[in-house]
Scaffold this motif. Structure first.
Motif, PDB file in Angstrom:
ATOM      1  N   ARG A   1      -6.393  13.051   7.123  1.00  0.00           N
ATOM      2  CA  ARG A   1      -6.448  12.627   6.077  1.00  0.00           C
ATOM      3  C   ARG A   1      -8.040  11.008   5.820  1.00  0.00           C
ATOM      4  NH1 ARG A   1      -4.788   6.364   5.200  1.00  0.00           N
ATOM      5  NH2 ARG A   1      -3.070   6.933   5.033  1.00  0.00           N
TER       6      ARG A   1
ATOM      7  N   GLY B   1      -2.647  -3.963  11.613  1.00  0.00           N
ATOM      8  CA  GLY B   1      -2.391  -2.554  11.537  1.00  0.00           C
ATOM      9  C   GLY B   1      -3.394  -2.013  10.505  1.00  0.00           C
ATOM     10  N   GLY B   2      -2.922  -1.012  10.268  1.00  0.00           N
ATOM     11  CA  GLY B   2      -3.522  -0.024   8.472  1.00  0.00           C
ATOM     12  C   GLY B   2      -4.668  -0.823   8.022  1.00  0.00           C
TER      13      GLY B   2
ATOM     14  N   ARG C   1       2.189  -2.087  20.991  1.00  0.00           N
ATOM     15  CA  ARG C   1       3.392  -1.274  21.204  1.00  0.00           C
ATOM     16  C   ARG C   1       2.502  -0.507  19.679  1.00  0.00           C
ATOM     17  NH1 ARG C   1       5.131  -2.459  15.908  1.00  0.00           N
ATOM     18  NH2 ARG C   1       4.676  -3.839  14.849  1.00  0.00           N
ATOM     19  N   ARG C   2       1.980  -0.518  19.753  1.00  0.00           N
ATOM     20  CA  ARG C   2       1.204   0.580  18.550  1.00  0.00           C
ATOM     21  C   ARG C   2       0.636   1.653  18.145  1.00  0.00           C
ATOM     22  NH1 ARG C   2       1.033  -2.822  13.004  1.00  0.00           N
ATOM     23  NH2 ARG C   2       1.692  -4.906  14.281  1.00  0.00           N
ATOM     24  N   ASP C   3       0.495   2.068  17.480  1.00  0.00           N
ATOM     25  CA  ASP C   3       0.506   4.243  17.981  1.00  0.00           C
ATOM     26  C   ASP C   3      -0.645   4.293  18.137  1.00  0.00           C
ATOM     27  OD1 ASP C   3      -0.159   3.670  15.082  1.00  0.00           O
ATOM     28  OD2 ASP C   3       0.660   5.615  13.974  1.00  0.00           O
TER      29      ASP C   3
ATOM     30  N   LYS D   1      -3.684   0.020   0.657  1.00  0.00           N
ATOM     31  CA  LYS D   1      -2.668   0.276  -0.260  1.00  0.00           C
ATOM     32  C   LYS D   1      -2.281  -0.728   0.086  1.00  0.00           C
ATOM     33  CE  LYS D   1      -1.904   4.429   1.242  1.00  0.00           C
ATOM     34  NZ  LYS D   1      -0.925   5.539   2.236  1.00  0.00           N
TER      35      LYS D   1
ATOM     36  N   ARG E   1      -1.678  13.673  10.134  1.00  0.00           N
ATOM     37  CA  ARG E   1      -1.667  13.016   8.967  1.00  0.00           C
ATOM     38  C   ARG E   1      -3.182  11.981   8.922  1.00  0.00           C
ATOM     39  NH1 ARG E   1      -0.802   7.930   6.390  1.00  0.00           N
ATOM     40  NH2 ARG E   1       1.733   7.531   7.642  1.00  0.00           N
ATOM     41  N   PHE E   2      -3.796  11.461  10.144  1.00  0.00           N
ATOM     42  CA  PHE E   2      -4.382  10.426   9.861  1.00  0.00           C
ATOM     43  C   PHE E   2      -5.889  10.915   9.909  1.00  0.00           C
ATOM     44  CE2 PHE E   2      -1.206   7.148  10.671  1.00  0.00           C
ATOM     45  CZ  PHE E   2      -1.698   6.081   9.743  1.00  0.00           C
TER      46      PHE E   2
ATOM     47  N   ASP F   1      -0.041  -5.753   6.165  1.00  0.00           N
ATOM     48  CA  ASP F   1       0.441  -5.865   6.538  1.00  0.00           C
ATOM     49  C   ASP F   1       0.314  -7.577   7.367  1.00  0.00           C
ATOM     50  OD1 ASP F   1       1.645  -4.120   5.837  1.00  0.00           O
ATOM     51  OD2 ASP F   1       1.753  -2.980   7.207  1.00  0.00           O
TER      52      ASP F   1
ATOM     53  N   ASN G   1      -5.259   1.767  14.716  1.00  0.00           N
ATOM     54  CA  ASN G   1      -4.356   1.547  13.827  1.00  0.00           C
ATOM     55  C   ASN G   1      -3.812   0.008  14.176  1.00  0.00           C
ATOM     56  OD1 ASN G   1      -4.330   3.207  12.305  1.00  0.00           O
ATOM     57  ND2 ASN G   1      -2.220   4.053  12.924  1.00  0.00           N
TER      58      ASN G   1
ATOM     59  N   ARG H   1      -8.165  -1.463   9.933  1.00  0.00           N
ATOM     60  CA  ARG H   1      -8.344   0.100  10.245  1.00  0.00           C
ATOM     61  C   ARG H   1      -9.208   0.417   8.567  1.00  0.00           C
ATOM     62  NH1 ARG H   1      -3.734   3.924   9.684  1.00  0.00           N
ATOM     63  NH2 ARG H   1      -4.132   3.651   7.423  1.00  0.00           N
TER      64      ARG H   1
ATOM     65  N   ARG I   1      11.596  10.943   7.183  1.00  0.00           N
ATOM     66  CA  ARG I   1      10.323  10.373   7.377  1.00  0.00           C
ATOM     67  C   ARG I   1       9.647  11.614   7.381  1.00  0.00           C
ATOM     68  NH1 ARG I   1      10.461   7.594  13.419  1.00  0.00           N
ATOM     69  NH2 ARG I   1       9.384   5.772  12.336  1.00  0.00           N
TER      70      ARG I   1
ATOM     71  N   LYS J   1       2.179  12.862   2.049  1.00  0.00           N
ATOM     72  CA  LYS J   1       1.458  12.238   2.324  1.00  0.00           C
ATOM     73  C   LYS J   1       0.019  13.203   2.895  1.00  0.00           C
ATOM     74  CE  LYS J   1       2.804   7.224   3.249  1.00  0.00           C
ATOM     75  NZ  LYS J   1       3.379   6.265   4.074  1.00  0.00           N
TER      76      LYS J   1
HETATM   77  N1  CTP Z   1       3.469   1.825  13.481  1.00  0.00           N
HETATM   78  C1  CTP Z   1       3.337   2.573  14.654  1.00  0.00           C
HETATM   79  N2  CTP Z   1       4.201   3.892  14.553  1.00  0.00           N
HETATM   80  C2  CTP Z   1       4.461   4.084  13.714  1.00  0.00           C
HETATM   81  C3  CTP Z   1       4.474   3.448  12.315  1.00  0.00           C
HETATM   82  C4  CTP Z   1       3.049   2.360  12.281  1.00  0.00           C
HETATM   83  O1  CTP Z   1       2.932   2.390  15.686  1.00  0.00           O
HETATM   84  N3  CTP Z   1       5.885   5.065  13.411  1.00  0.00           N
HETATM   85  C5  CTP Z   1       1.815   0.701  13.641  1.00  0.00           C
HETATM   86  C6  CTP Z   1       0.866   1.260  12.540  1.00  0.00           C
HETATM   87  O2  CTP Z   1       0.130   0.018  14.110  1.00  0.00           O
HETATM   88  C7  CTP Z   1      -0.060   0.788  11.822  1.00  0.00           C
HETATM   89  C8  CTP Z   1       1.318  -0.081  11.347  1.00  0.00           C
HETATM   90  O3  CTP Z   1       2.553  -0.001  12.110  1.00  0.00           O
HETATM   91  O4  CTP Z   1      -0.863   0.658  11.361  1.00  0.00           O
HETATM   92  C9  CTP Z   1       1.571   0.280   9.243  1.00  0.00           C
HETATM   93  O5  CTP Z   1       2.640   1.936   9.423  1.00  0.00           O
HETATM   94  P1  CTP Z   1       2.293   2.351   7.985  1.00  0.00           P
HETATM   95  O6  CTP Z   1       2.991   1.284   7.095  1.00  0.00           O
HETATM   96  O7  CTP Z   1       2.895   3.277   7.963  1.00  0.00           O
HETATM   97  O8  CTP Z   1       0.948   3.011   8.467  1.00  0.00           O
HETATM   98  P2  CTP Z   1      -0.858   2.151   7.645  1.00  0.00           P
HETATM   99  O9  CTP Z   1      -1.054   2.187   9.380  1.00  0.00           O
HETATM  100  O10 CTP Z   1      -0.736   1.694   7.278  1.00  0.00           O
HETATM  101  O11 CTP Z   1      -1.113   4.134   7.343  1.00  0.00           O
HETATM  102  P3  CTP Z   1      -1.145   3.840   5.635  1.00  0.00           P
HETATM  103  O12 CTP Z   1      -2.236   3.491   5.428  1.00  0.00           O
HETATM  104  O13 CTP Z   1      -1.063   6.086   5.269  1.00  0.00           O
HETATM  105  O14 CTP Z   1      -0.247   3.101   5.063  1.00  0.00           O
END
Ligand code: CTP
Length: 441
Positions: A172, A31-32, A114-116, A44, A168-169, A47, A120, A35, A199, A206
């Protein structure tokens, strides 16, 4: 917790992966963090995604916290920090706006799908350093595009918070939102209110504090999320202002400019900036010129309602409301009675108010003269002239024969005022002042 250098956290995340691998499981950074690493940004959080079930993960590490074990998420606690380890899964819809209604454990490919957003949804195998990209994330990262993984409708219906995450993405990272994804955001914008206020608040925080807040709010406006999230902020659009004070334009434009000029703001400063003129749409009137009488007071009430709606903490609410309520006092600080001025300046929120005032000037007439004068005044003050030790206390008043009661607060405040104004400087002078104004104990 101390902020450990990134490589220590990364190494720890890799060790967690190794332990899982040694136990026969697949374990990847996910995930993040992938990226961010690909963008050369320090993540930050790291995971981890694995095919181990939560109970199997728990058995491998001495300290774990089952944050959402039923959703396959567990936190592994290490001296270097806390790391989220999630079992590969597919999610059901987020029916209550907080959590998926069900999850099904799966493999890494299904987990990516399944991810957004594509950027990510990549994995990094720490053993080989190979990026596992099943969704075209690398290309979108290169082209600076926010695109949902698969059909945007499906991704947004699963979790409407993603509407806001896209904004947001985009803001940012300074990425464009893919046109099909953006159309879907427009179509679904009204559904954002189905997400939990907590949420939503976290996302807004952010957007406001992580850089490019102006782009974030322009995008919230363009995608029509803003009127559903913050109708009061939307209402600032088109609210005209007197050109001699606000050559930049309407209230919304002025606020956007202030958001643009913010530098690493605290949460309260950022919300203070966003909401400082929130009372203007309701108080707009045209007499000799456009006026917004009492917009600070009305604005403070509206700000309090917004903070409550977003479930902000009492401490944050208090500060934000204070900033909104007091922002019009700044230009008159140097004309205040000295005691009033000193009391105002020593308020805990004053440095934030001064910064808000600086941004307010920059985003309108651009003269920072008043701010400079206040800064100059503050720099000339010594701690003991701003916060002098009290010359008399309640016990002194009792010893002098006065009867305790609410009048004590008034007396002590008046003596402190006299002290702040340099009228009394010693205990004897304070007693004299007391006898003069409250002759009979
Ligand atoms: N995710 C998702 N749908 C959401 C929230 C999260 O699919 N509503 C997935 C994404 O793959 C995301 C990961 O879970 O990268 C981790 O989520 P989160 O920590 O909220 O975001 P980050 O991508 O890590 O962004 P940030 O750097 O802002 O924490």
């Amino acid at each position: 917790m101390i902020d450990l250098p990134d490589d220590v956290r990364r190494r720890t995340a890799e060790q967690i992966c190794r332990r899982l691998r040694d136990a026969g499981f697949r374990a990847l950074l996910a995930g993040g963090c992938v990226r961010d690493l690909l963008m050369g940004i320090s993540p930050k959080d790291y995971d981890i995604a694995t095919n181990a079930r939560p109970e199997e993960v728990a058995n491998l590490f001495p300290r774990t916290i089952p944050v959402g074990a039923e959703f396959g998420v567990l936190k592994v606690v290490c001296p270097e920090g806390i790391f989220e380890v999630a079992t590969f899964r597919t999610d059901g819809p987020y029916e209550d706006g907080r959590r998926p209604s069900f999850v099904k454990f799966s493999d890494e490919i299904a987990d990516a799908f399944r991810r957004d957003f594509t950027i990510n949804a990549m994995f990094l195998d720490p053993e080989t350093n190979e990026v596992l990209d099943y969704v075209g994330g690398k290309q979108d990262l290169q082209m600076k595009i926010i695109r949902t993984v698969g059909a945007p409708e499906k991704r947004f219906e699963e979790d409407y918070l993603r509407l806001l995450r896209a904004v947001r993405f985009s803001a940012r990272l300074d990425f464009q939102i893919d046109s099909v994804t953006e159309e879907a955001i427009l179509k679904y914008a009204a559904n954002i209110v189905k997400t939990s206020p907590e949420r939503i608040r976290e996302e807004l925080v952010k957007i406001l504090t992580e850089g490019n807040a102006r782009s974030g709010f322009e995008l919230l406006d363009r995608t029509e999320l803003l009127p559903h999230l913050l109708p009061e902020v939307s209402a600032m659009k088109g609210v005209t202002q007197p050109a001699e004070f606000h050559p930049e334009g309407d209230v919304f434009t002025h606020t956007l400019l202030m958001l643009e000029f913010m530098q690493n703001p605290s949460v309260t400063l950022a919300f203070g900036v966003l909401l400082h003129d929130i009372g203007k749409p309701k108080t707009w009137s045209l007499g000799d010129r456009i006026r917004f009488n009492n917009h600070d007071k009305i604005g403070a009430e509206i700000a309090a309602e917004i903070c409550a709606r977003l479930r902000m903490s009492n401490r944050e609410t208090e500060r934000i409301v204070w900033l909104v309520k007091n922002h019009m006092k700044l230009p008159r600080v140097l004309e205040m009675k000295e005691s009033k001025r000193k009391r105002f300046i020593r308020e805990e929120g004053f440095p934030e108010l001064l910064e808000l005032g600086r941004l307010d000037c920059l985003a309108s007439h651009r003269s920072l003269e008043v701010i400079r004068q206040i800064q100059q005044y503050i720099s000339e003050q010594k701690q003991e002239t701003l916060r002098p030790a009290p010359l008399l206390t309640g016990n002194d008043l009792i010893a002098l024969g006065y009867k305790p009661g609410p009048v004590f607060t008034e007396i002590l405040d008046r003596i402190e005022d006299a002290q702040l104004e340099g009228i009394v400087q010693t205990k004897e002078q304070a007693v004299h002042f007391l006898r003069q104004h409250w002759p009979s104990p």
